[in-house]
Design a protein around this motif. Structure first.
Motif, PDB file in Angstrom:
ATOM      1  N   LEU A  19      -9.997   0.796  -7.429  1.00  8.36           N
ATOM      2  CA  LEU A  19      -9.407   1.791  -6.541  1.00  8.36           C
ATOM      3  C   LEU A  19     -10.400   2.940  -6.385  1.00  8.36           C
ATOM      4  N   TRP A  21     -11.482   6.400  -3.744  1.00  9.60           N
ATOM      5  CA  TRP A  21     -11.012   7.269  -2.668  1.00  9.60           C
ATOM      6  C   TRP A  21     -12.142   8.191  -2.243  1.00  9.60           C
ATOM      7  N   CYS A  41      -5.150   3.626   3.435  1.00  7.11           N
ATOM      8  CA  CYS A  41      -5.443   2.798   2.267  1.00  7.11           C
ATOM      9  C   CYS A  41      -5.783   1.397   2.759  1.00  7.11           C
ATOM     10  N   THR A  43      -6.639  -2.296   1.798  1.00  3.16           N
ATOM     11  CA  THR A  43      -6.509  -3.257   0.705  1.00  3.16           C
ATOM     12  C   THR A  43      -7.339  -4.483   1.050  1.00  3.16           C
ATOM     13  N   TYR A  53      -8.854  -1.466  -3.515  1.00  4.33           N
ATOM     14  CA  TYR A  53      -8.215  -0.483  -2.641  1.00  4.33           C
ATOM     15  C   TYR A  53      -9.200   0.644  -2.372  1.00  4.33           C
ATOM     16  N   ASN A  54      -9.335   1.000  -1.099  1.00  3.26           N
ATOM     17  CA  ASN A  54     -10.191   2.110  -0.710  1.00  3.26           C
ATOM     18  C   ASN A  54      -9.342   3.085   0.096  1.00  3.26           C
ATOM     19  N   ILE A  55      -9.120   4.241  -0.468  1.00  7.38           N
ATOM     20  CA  ILE A  55      -8.322   5.278   0.179  1.00  7.38           C
ATOM     21  C   ILE A  55      -9.261   6.305   0.790  1.00  7.38           C
ATOM     22  N   GLU A  73      -0.810   7.499   0.088  1.00  2.17           N
ATOM     23  CA  GLU A  73      -1.774   6.390   0.114  1.00  2.17           C
ATOM     24  C   GLU A  73      -1.839   5.662  -1.223  1.00  2.17           C
ATOM     25  N   LEU A  74      -1.718   6.377  -2.335  1.00  2.00           N
ATOM     26  CA  LEU A  74      -1.653   5.715  -3.645  1.00  2.00           C
ATOM     27  C   LEU A  74      -0.429   4.812  -3.742  1.00  2.00           C
ATOM     28  N   HIS A  76       0.805   3.130  -1.241  1.00  2.00           N
ATOM     29  CA  HIS A  76       0.418   1.887  -0.554  1.00  2.00           C
ATOM     30  C   HIS A  76      -0.347   0.981  -1.517  1.00  2.00           C
ATOM     31  N   ALA A  77      -1.330   1.537  -2.238  1.00  2.00           N
ATOM     32  CA  ALA A  77      -2.097   0.723  -3.192  1.00  2.00           C
ATOM     33  C   ALA A  77      -1.173   0.147  -4.262  1.00  2.00           C
TER      34      ALA A  77
END
Length: 155
Positions: A19, A21, A41, A43, A53-55, A73-74, A76-77
């Motif tokens: 993960l 961000w 986010c 996935t 995961y890239n936010i 957004e977290l 969503h992950a």
């Protein structure tokens, strides 16, 4: 976030380096009938390997707005990690979790109480189906329930 997940009876995922961000200074997120996208986010699946995961969050927001967006957004992950991220009303659910954070700030941080109250008011008045109506439906149904993740799993 970890405390809320654990209060729901789940283990917080050990994302490790899966993960990430970052801040997006260009502001080139989507602008549609839902308004300006403040965060995203992405996935990525890797076959049998764990997802990553890239936010990204739009830069130049006030700290509380940034935190609200990051929590959304977290979530969503988190829901993707638990394999429930494709459920109906997912945007409303992510807003519900952000609302719980704002409510906590409103109730426990006198210096940011007014700002949290204004953010909650905007959420309550949002006319968008996914971000507003679905959020309010979930809030009406769950309140501050510790069973929110279990409820979402069953929908």
């Amino acid at each position: 976030m970890r405390g809320w997940v654990e209060s729901c009876g789940k283990d917080y995922p050990g994302y490790g380096g899966r993960l990430t961000w970052s801040l997006n200074r260009d502001g080139e997120f989507t602008m549609d009938d839902s308004g300006q996208e403040l965060g995203h986010c992405a996935t990525t699946t890797h076959g049998d390997e764990p997802k990553t995961y890239n936010i990204q969050i739009l830069c130049f927001m006030r700290p509380l707005s940034f935190q609200q967006t990051l929590i959304h957004e977290l979530t969503h992950a988190l829901t993707n990690e638990f394999r429930i991220g494709d459920k109906p009303k997912i945007e409303g659910f992510c807003n519900y979790v952000a609302y719980l954070y704002l409510k906590h700030v409103q109730d426990s941080d006198p210096a940011r109480q007014a700002e949290a109250s204004r953010a909650i008011k905007r959420m309550m008045e949002n006319t968008n189906k996914e971000y507003g109506e679905d959020f309010r439906d979930i809030l009406d149904f769950l309140g501050a329930s510790a069973g929110a993740l279990t409820w979402l799993s069953g929908t």
